[in-house]
Design a protein around this motif. Structure first.
Motif, PDB file in Angstrom:
ATOM      1  N   UNK B  37       0.825  -1.217   0.000  1.00  0.00           N
ATOM      2  CA  UNK B  37       0.000   0.000   0.000  1.00  0.00           C
ATOM      3  C   UNK B  37       0.858   1.266   0.000  1.00  0.00           C
ATOM      4  N   UNK B  40       1.893   1.863  -3.402  1.00  0.00           N
ATOM      5  CA  UNK B  40       0.825   2.397  -4.250  1.00  0.00           C
ATOM      6  C   UNK B  40       0.585   3.878  -3.999  1.00  0.00           C
ATOM      7  N   UNK B  41       0.673   4.295  -2.756  1.00  0.00           N
ATOM      8  CA  UNK B  41       0.336   5.696  -2.471  1.00  0.00           C
ATOM      9  C   UNK B  41       1.533   6.624  -2.656  1.00  0.00           C
ATOM     10  N   UNK B  43       4.643   5.584  -4.300  1.00  0.00           N
ATOM     11  CA  UNK B  43       5.553   5.101  -5.350  1.00  0.00           C
ATOM     12  C   UNK B  43       6.906   4.641  -4.784  1.00  0.00           C
ATOM     13  N   UNK B  46       9.172   1.894  -6.564  1.00  0.00           N
ATOM     14  CA  UNK B  46       8.753   1.721  -7.959  1.00  0.00           C
ATOM     15  C   UNK B  46       9.795   2.291  -8.924  1.00  0.00           C
ATOM     16  N   UNK B  77       5.107  -7.302  -3.341  1.00  0.00           N
ATOM     17  CA  UNK B  77       4.785  -8.304  -4.340  1.00  0.00           C
ATOM     18  C   UNK B  77       5.741  -8.079  -5.518  1.00  0.00           C
ATOM     19  N   UNK B  79       6.753  -8.129  -9.215  1.00  0.00           N
ATOM     20  CA  UNK B  79       6.223  -8.211 -10.581  1.00  0.00           C
ATOM     21  C   UNK B  79       7.259  -8.907 -11.440  1.00  0.00           C
ATOM     22  N   UNK B  80       6.812  -9.756 -12.383  1.00  0.00           N
ATOM     23  CA  UNK B  80       7.755 -10.499 -13.211  1.00  0.00           C
ATOM     24  C   UNK B  80       8.884  -9.581 -13.678  1.00  0.00           C
TER      25      UNK B  80
END
Ligand SMILES: Cc1cc2nc3c(=O)[nH]c(=O)nc-3n(C[C@H](O)[C@H](O)[C@H](O)COP(=O)(O)OP(=O)(O)OC[C@H]3O[C@@H](n4cnc5c(N)ncnc54)[C@H](O)[C@@H]3O)c2cc1C
Lengths: 382, 96
Positions: B37, B40-41, B43, B46, B77, B79-80
């Motif tokens: 979370x 997501x909020x 970044x 990322x 999580x 990501x590939x």
């Protein structure tokens, strides 16, 4: 967080649809709302989507919902007190056959009659909007400048924070395992953390909503369909300033404000499962589309890929409204356009539940239309 | 998001996206107490390093603020990991 064992309303699913519905319910006076989410916020389709927003639709219902949603999106930062990352670069729709051009043109006339200022444009105009576009094989282009995209996470969190300020609570990591029905009316839900009694229950479980419906003995013909998507490394702005989309070309492509390009296409066949699997075939196919359509993307690197589920209905239109079980509602079946419709969907359902007149009459979105064979076929979907 | 006066020293947890410890604490306080979370909020994780530089710090901060043992804080999580390959190469390579 303290467990709440009773509430005025329980909403199952904290994706954009559940969270916006919670916000509007609270805004309309039903403040004691509990959201039940089996994972974390945005762990479903919402956190995996392209987050495109458009009003260029082929049915009157979708046009009305689409433009009403745009009106809401445009003032959402102010209303919710947080930026949702709205970016209105327009949607550029590309037709590749005369028949498709005609379908899009009819859609445009319908849109115009409903106040949506979409227009047909030439290839050179399309190139001004999307420099470097190679679409000599296209037969037509349609554009609506107010379309665009927003950040799906920020939009959901903005709704959630505003809802919490109004009194809404959210139980994460809590799975709904049953819907309690007595004397034909809903009474609450069972969860893996305990029961919650409530006179109103709303099913916003996205690609799992048919399972939730079945818990109350209601049959929904929805299914989950896997759709893949990828994102590139960030590059300078201007590679794809609008959302570039084609139904027959089977693509949607956009550049996010931080520079990455997000794009996807519909799968072959109907991968019907809850598995968010990925394939190299998709990356290759998508790359071929990009390299042909926007040749300057050839030098850009793909960074990540993932997939999510479209929550499909037989006519790719949502299911909104009460069920045969009193006070048990659905707001689901948004297939590939639930992010953009969520603001208006949440609002009109909340207006209806609180006894007001919804801004848009949604009786035709009743789920019993499928049993009656009254499908509302939409042409403008990928 | 940051409400601190300019004078207070900023501790950057995520260098790629320039996110401070203060911002992370603020969102943990609002209930966003999972790595996913926060990503997501804010970044965080990322950017180019994909969390290699900041994930441990974020997990420790979540554990500290929620009182959970660190073993109960789930990591991001994954990501590939698509090898960052150029679209042109992928497009040509896939041609049959
Ligand atoms: C690749 C892709 C691209 C897309 N692009 C766009 C786009 O450009 N524009 C657009 O508008 N839409 C797009 N969509 C569609 C959009 O993502 C969805 O329509 C929208 O997110 C639906 O929101 P939701 O809240 O109904 O579902 P979700 O976000 O899936 O939320 C449902 C929630 O219910 C929870 N849940 C399920 N079962 C239970 C249970 N038993 N108990 C408790 N909780 C439960 C799930 O964990 C989930 O969080 C795209 C979708 C995909 C997959």
């Amino acid at each position: 967080m303290d467990w709440k064992s009773s509430a005025e309303a329980v909403i199952i699913g904290a994706g954009i649809v559940g969270v916006s519905t919670a916000y509007y319910l609270a805004k309309h006076g039903v403040k004691d709302v509990v959201l039940v989410e089996k994972g974390t916020i945005c762990s479903g389709s919402t956190g995996r989507c392209g987050a495109g927003i458009r009003a260029q639709w082929g049915t009157e219902m979708n046009c009305r919902l689409g433009i009403a949603a745009l009106d809401i999106f445009e003032q959402l930062d102010d209303e919710l007190g947080m930026s949702i990352g709205l970016n209105q670069g327009g949607y550029l729709l590309v037709a590749y056959t005369d028949e498709e051009k005609e379908t899009l043109r009819k859609g445009m006339l319908l849109q115009n009659s409903l106040g949506i200022q979409s227009r047909q444009i030439t290839l050179s105009e399309a190139r001004e909007i999307c420099p470097g576009l190679a679409a000599e094989d296209a037969t037509g282009f349609f554009f609506h400048a107010r379309d665009g995209h927003a950040d799906p996470f920020l939009t959901t969190f903005a709704y959630l924070e505003a809802a919490k300020r109004l009194g809404v609570t959210c139980h994460r990591n809590t799975t709904c395992t049953g819907v309690t029905v007595r004397d034909g009316a809903v009474r609450g839900v069972e969860t893996d953390k305990g029961p919650i009694s409530a006179p109103i229950v709303i099913n916003c479980a996205g690609a799992y909503s048919q399972d939730i419906a079945a818990m109350a003995g209601v049959e929904l013909p929805n299914w989950a369909e896997r759709h893949e998507i990828l994102i590139t490394e960030p590059v300078a702005a201007g590679v794809c300033p609008c959302m570039l989309m084609s139904f027959s070309g089977n693509y949607y492509i956009q550049q996010r404000p931080h520079g990455s390009i997000i794009c996807g296409m519909s799968p072959d066949g109907r991968p019907e499962d809850h598995d968010n699997g990925t394939s190299w075939q998709f990356v290759e196919k998508m790359s071929r589309v990009l390299a042909k359509l926007l040749p300057r993307t050839r030098g850009i690197r793909v960074a990540r890929q993932w997939s999510g589920q479209y929550d499909m209905t037989p006519d790719a239109q949502p299911v909104i409204g009460e069920t045969d079980v009193k006070n048990f509602y659905h707001s689901t079946g948004y297939s590939g356009h639930g992010f953009m419709l969520a603001p208006v969907a949440g609002k009109i359902l909340a207006q209806h539940i609180t006894g007001g007149k919804p801004d848009i009459d949604f009786t035709m979105l009743d789920y019993r239309r499928f049993a009656r064979g009254e499908h509302i076929m939409e042409s403008n979907v990928v | 998001m940051s409400t601190s006066p300019e004078t207070k020293e900023k501790i950057y947890v995520c260098r790629c996206e320039e996110i401070t410890l203060e911002e992370i604490d603020e969102w943990i306080d609002r209930g966003y107490d999972t790595v996913d979370e926060l990503k997501r909020v804010l970044r965080v994780g990322m950017g180019p390093c994909q969390g290699r530089g900041c994930q441990d710090i974020i997990m420790r901060e979540i554990a500290k603020k929620t009182g959970k043992p660190i073993t109960e804080v789930a990591p991001m999580r994954v990501r590939p990991p698509v090898k960052p390959v150029k679209i042109g190469l992928l497009a040509d390579g896939g041609e049959k």
